[in-house]
Design a protein around this motif. Structure first.
Motif, PDB file in Angstrom:
ATOM      1  N   VAL A  78       5.171   6.317  -4.744  1.00  0.00           N
ATOM      2  CA  VAL A  78       3.738   6.059  -4.761  1.00  0.00           C
ATOM      3  C   VAL A  78       3.170   6.903  -5.885  1.00  0.00           C
ATOM      4  O   VAL A  78       3.387   8.115  -5.930  1.00  0.00           O
ATOM      5  N   ASP A  79       2.480   6.235  -6.820  1.00  0.00           N
ATOM      6  CA  ASP A  79       1.774   6.987  -7.855  1.00  0.00           C
ATOM      7  C   ASP A  79       0.291   6.668  -7.698  1.00  0.00           C
ATOM      8  O   ASP A  79      -0.116   6.117  -6.676  1.00  0.00           O
ATOM      9  N   GLY A  80      -0.495   6.989  -8.649  1.00  0.00           N
ATOM     10  CA  GLY A  80      -1.935   6.790  -8.530  1.00  0.00           C
ATOM     11  C   GLY A  80      -2.370   5.343  -8.491  1.00  0.00           C
ATOM     12  O   GLY A  80      -3.508   5.043  -8.126  1.00  0.00           O
ATOM     13  N   THR A  81      -1.469   4.416  -8.837  1.00  0.00           N
ATOM     14  CA  THR A  81      -1.878   3.018  -8.935  1.00  0.00           C
ATOM     15  C   THR A  81      -1.044   2.045  -8.121  1.00  0.00           C
ATOM     16  O   THR A  81      -1.502   0.937  -7.849  1.00  0.00           O
ATOM     17  N   SER A  82       0.177   2.397  -7.738  1.00  0.00           N
ATOM     18  CA  SER A  82       1.037   1.401  -7.099  1.00  0.00           C
ATOM     19  C   SER A  82       2.046   2.021  -6.144  1.00  0.00           C
ATOM     20  O   SER A  82       2.305   3.220  -6.161  1.00  0.00           O
ATOM     21  N   LEU A  83       2.615   1.138  -5.319  1.00  0.00           N
ATOM     22  CA  LEU A  83       3.722   1.462  -4.426  1.00  0.00           C
ATOM     23  C   LEU A  83       4.928   0.685  -4.929  1.00  0.00           C
ATOM     24  O   LEU A  83       4.841  -0.521  -5.178  1.00  0.00           O
ATOM     25  N   GLN A  84       6.042   1.384  -5.109  1.00  0.00           N
ATOM     26  CA  GLN A  84       7.304   0.738  -5.455  1.00  0.00           C
ATOM     27  C   GLN A  84       8.269   0.970  -4.310  1.00  0.00           C
ATOM     28  O   GLN A  84       8.465   2.108  -3.876  1.00  0.00           O
ATOM     29  N   ALA A  85       8.859  -0.115  -3.815  1.00  0.00           N
ATOM     30  CA  ALA A  85       9.869  -0.038  -2.761  1.00  0.00           C
ATOM     31  C   ALA A  85      11.029  -0.917  -3.189  1.00  0.00           C
ATOM     32  O   ALA A  85      10.933  -2.144  -3.135  1.00  0.00           O
ATOM     33  N   GLY A  86      12.087  -0.287  -3.662  1.00  0.00           N
ATOM     34  CA  GLY A  86      13.197  -1.055  -4.221  1.00  0.00           C
ATOM     35  C   GLY A  86      12.732  -1.729  -5.489  1.00  0.00           C
ATOM     36  O   GLY A  86      12.017  -1.133  -6.293  1.00  0.00           O
ATOM     37  N   PRO A  87      13.048  -3.006  -5.681  1.00  0.00           N
ATOM     38  CA  PRO A  87      12.635  -3.692  -6.908  1.00  0.00           C
ATOM     39  C   PRO A  87      11.184  -4.179  -6.870  1.00  0.00           C
ATOM     40  O   PRO A  87      10.634  -4.555  -7.895  1.00  0.00           O
ATOM     41  N   ALA A  88      10.558  -4.162  -5.712  1.00  0.00           N
ATOM     42  CA  ALA A  88       9.198  -4.689  -5.573  1.00  0.00           C
ATOM     43  C   ALA A  88       8.156  -3.608  -5.835  1.00  0.00           C
ATOM     44  O   ALA A  88       8.373  -2.429  -5.559  1.00  0.00           O
ATOM     45  N   GLN A  89       7.018  -4.053  -6.357  1.00  0.00           N
ATOM     46  CA  GLN A  89       5.932  -3.127  -6.670  1.00  0.00           C
ATOM     47  C   GLN A  89       4.614  -3.829  -6.361  1.00  0.00           C
ATOM     48  O   GLN A  89       4.474  -5.031  -6.608  1.00  0.00           O
ATOM     49  N   ILE A  90       3.652  -3.066  -5.812  1.00  0.00           N
ATOM     50  CA  ILE A  90       2.352  -3.640  -5.485  1.00  0.00           C
ATOM     51  C   ILE A  90       1.259  -2.632  -5.805  1.00  0.00           C
ATOM     52  O   ILE A  90       1.433  -1.426  -5.556  1.00  0.00           O
ATOM     53  N   PRO A  91       0.138  -3.088  -6.371  1.00  0.00           N
ATOM     54  CA  PRO A  91      -0.972  -2.160  -6.642  1.00  0.00           C
ATOM     55  C   PRO A  91      -1.545  -1.607  -5.331  1.00  0.00           C
ATOM     56  O   PRO A  91      -1.632  -2.321  -4.327  1.00  0.00           O
ATOM     57  N   LEU A  92      -1.958  -0.357  -5.357  1.00  0.00           N
ATOM     58  CA  LEU A  92      -2.505   0.272  -4.154  1.00  0.00           C
ATOM     59  C   LEU A  92      -3.798  -0.398  -3.691  1.00  0.00           C
ATOM     60  O   LEU A  92      -4.128  -0.336  -2.510  1.00  0.00           O
ATOM     61  N   ARG A  93      -4.518  -1.049  -4.579  1.00  0.00           N
ATOM     62  CA  ARG A  93      -5.761  -1.707  -4.174  1.00  0.00           C
ATOM     63  C   ARG A  93      -5.490  -2.888  -3.238  1.00  0.00           C
ATOM     64  O   ARG A  93      -6.388  -3.350  -2.541  1.00  0.00           O
ATOM     65  N   LEU A  94      -4.240  -3.366  -3.170  1.00  0.00           N
ATOM     66  CA  LEU A  94      -3.886  -4.457  -2.277  1.00  0.00           C
ATOM     67  C   LEU A  94      -3.278  -3.979  -0.964  1.00  0.00           C
ATOM     68  O   LEU A  94      -2.882  -4.791  -0.127  1.00  0.00           O
ATOM     69  N   VAL A  95      -3.204  -2.664  -0.790  1.00  0.00           N
ATOM     70  CA  VAL A  95      -2.674  -2.079   0.446  1.00  0.00           C
ATOM     71  C   VAL A  95      -3.832  -1.889   1.416  1.00  0.00           C
ATOM     72  O   VAL A  95      -4.807  -1.207   1.118  1.00  0.00           O
ATOM     73  N   GLY A  96      -3.726  -2.539   2.574  1.00  0.00           N
ATOM     74  CA  GLY A  96      -4.790  -2.461   3.564  1.00  0.00           C
ATOM     75  C   GLY A  96      -4.668  -1.267   4.478  1.00  0.00           C
ATOM     76  O   GLY A  96      -5.656  -0.762   5.003  1.00  0.00           O
ATOM     77  N   GLY A  97      -3.489  -0.790   4.706  1.00  0.00           N
ATOM     78  CA  GLY A  97      -3.263   0.339   5.583  1.00  0.00           C
ATOM     79  C   GLY A  97      -1.778   0.605   5.694  1.00  0.00           C
ATOM     80  O   GLY A  97      -0.957  -0.229   5.302  1.00  0.00           O
ATOM     81  N   ALA A  98      -1.462   1.772   6.224  1.00  0.00           N
ATOM     82  CA  ALA A  98      -0.052   2.137   6.385  1.00  0.00           C
ATOM     83  C   ALA A  98       0.106   2.880   7.701  1.00  0.00           C
ATOM     84  O   ALA A  98      -0.710   3.742   8.036  1.00  0.00           O
ATOM     85  N   VAL A  99       1.147   2.529   8.433  1.00  0.00           N
ATOM     86  CA  VAL A  99       1.408   3.138   9.733  1.00  0.00           C
ATOM     87  C   VAL A  99       2.821   3.703   9.719  1.00  0.00           C
ATOM     88  O   VAL A  99       3.782   2.983   9.426  1.00  0.00           O
ATOM     89  N   ALA A 100       2.960   4.985  10.030  1.00  0.00           N
ATOM     90  CA  ALA A 100       4.273   5.617  10.146  1.00  0.00           C
ATOM     91  C   ALA A 100       4.943   5.130  11.427  1.00  0.00           C
ATOM     92  O   ALA A 100       4.307   5.071  12.488  1.00  0.00           O
ATOM     93  N   LEU A 101       6.208   4.768  11.331  1.00  0.00           N
ATOM     94  CA  LEU A 101       6.957   4.252  12.478  1.00  0.00           C
ATOM     95  C   LEU A 101       8.105   5.186  12.818  1.00  0.00           C
ATOM     96  O   LEU A 101       8.896   5.540  11.940  1.00  0.00           O
ATOM     97  N   ASP A 102       8.202   5.570  14.086  1.00  0.00           N
ATOM     98  CA  ASP A 102       9.365   6.351  14.517  1.00  0.00           C
ATOM     99  C   ASP A 102      10.531   5.376  14.736  1.00  0.00           C
ATOM    100  O   ASP A 102      10.413   4.174  14.476  1.00  0.00           O
ATOM    101  N   ALA A 103      11.656   5.873  15.224  1.00  0.00           N
ATOM    102  CA  ALA A 103      12.850   5.028  15.355  1.00  0.00           C
ATOM    103  C   ALA A 103      12.613   3.858  16.309  1.00  0.00           C
ATOM    104  O   ALA A 103      13.000   2.719  16.009  1.00  0.00           O
ATOM    105  N   ALA A 104      11.967   4.103  17.447  1.00  0.00           N
ATOM    106  CA  ALA A 104      11.729   3.036  18.420  1.00  0.00           C
ATOM    107  C   ALA A 104      10.764   1.993  17.859  1.00  0.00           C
ATOM    108  O   ALA A 104      10.982   0.781  18.005  1.00  0.00           O
ATOM    109  N   ALA A 105       9.708   2.435  17.207  1.00  0.00           N
ATOM    110  CA  ALA A 105       8.737   1.501  16.627  1.00  0.00           C
ATOM    111  C   ALA A 105       9.364   0.711  15.483  1.00  0.00           C
ATOM    112  O   ALA A 105       9.067  -0.482  15.315  1.00  0.00           O
ATOM    113  N   THR A 106      10.226   1.332  14.708  1.00  0.00           N
ATOM    114  CA  THR A 106      10.914   0.625  13.630  1.00  0.00           C
ATOM    115  C   THR A 106      11.795  -0.479  14.200  1.00  0.00           C
ATOM    116  O   THR A 106      11.803  -1.606  13.692  1.00  0.00           O
ATOM    117  N   ARG A 107      12.530  -0.172  15.263  1.00  0.00           N
ATOM    118  CA  ARG A 107      13.367  -1.196  15.909  1.00  0.00           C
ATOM    119  C   ARG A 107      12.516  -2.365  16.394  1.00  0.00           C
ATOM    120  O   ARG A 107      12.891  -3.526  16.240  1.00  0.00           O
TER     121      ARG A 107
END
Length: 161
Positions: A78-107
């Motif tokens: 994550v830099d000042g303008t975008s999120l990169q996850a693997g080969p994909a990248q998205i501008p932060l202005r298109l991110v609506g929210g983020a939720v941390a997931l523990d192991a059970a929630a990830t499953r």
């Protein structure tokens, strides 16, 4: 660009974006132990043929395996303008929210709650993740699920808190 009195006709330099969060999804300790065990099995298998060949092959397996595993580990940044996850990248202005997931929630998110249109940057040996909701009306992808060893820090980097 017109000249402005006391100014310059050149645009102001754009400051470089600073990295807020950075991680590489490499193997955990067990994966590295398994790589060494595989190299030892190669040494044992080739020992009857020639000791030097067996040891050399073992070293090559460890070095080549480590290089391959590190080179193919996807980055999460994550830099000042975008999120990169693997080969994909998205501008932060298109991110609506983020939720941390523990192991059970990830499953749960990867199982019964998974939307087939979601983008996954997932590694099976990392049991926690972050769900990143998107607000791009032109993108059919409703959200991303990104593996991370530090879900709270990644979610905070994405939400700015």
């Amino acid at each position: 660009m017109p000249d402005v009195p006391g100014g310059s006709a050149l645009p102001a330099p754009v400051p470089p974006t600073s990295t807020v969060y950075s991680e590489r999804l490499t193997l955990g300790p067990l994966g590295w132990v398994l790589l060494v065990v595989f190299a030892l099995m190669m040494v044992i298998a080739f020992y009857p043929v020639d000791v030097r060949l067996a040891v050399g092959l073992g070293v090559v397996v460890v070095v080549a395996g480590a290089l391959a595993l590190v080179a193919t580990a996807p980055p999460v940044r994550v830099d000042g303008t975008s999120l990169q996850a693997g080969p994909a990248q998205i501008p932060l202005r298109l991110v609506g929210g983020a939720v941390a997931l523990d192991a059970a929630a990830t499953r749960t998110e990867l199982g019964p709650r998974l939307d087939a249109r979601a983008y996954l940057c997932q590694r099976g040996w990392i049991h926690t993740a972050v769900r990143v909701d998107l607000v791009d009306p032109l993108d059919p992808t409703p959200y991303w699920i990104v593996s991370t060893r530090h879900p709270v820090a990644l979610a905070a980097a994405l939400t700015g808190s």
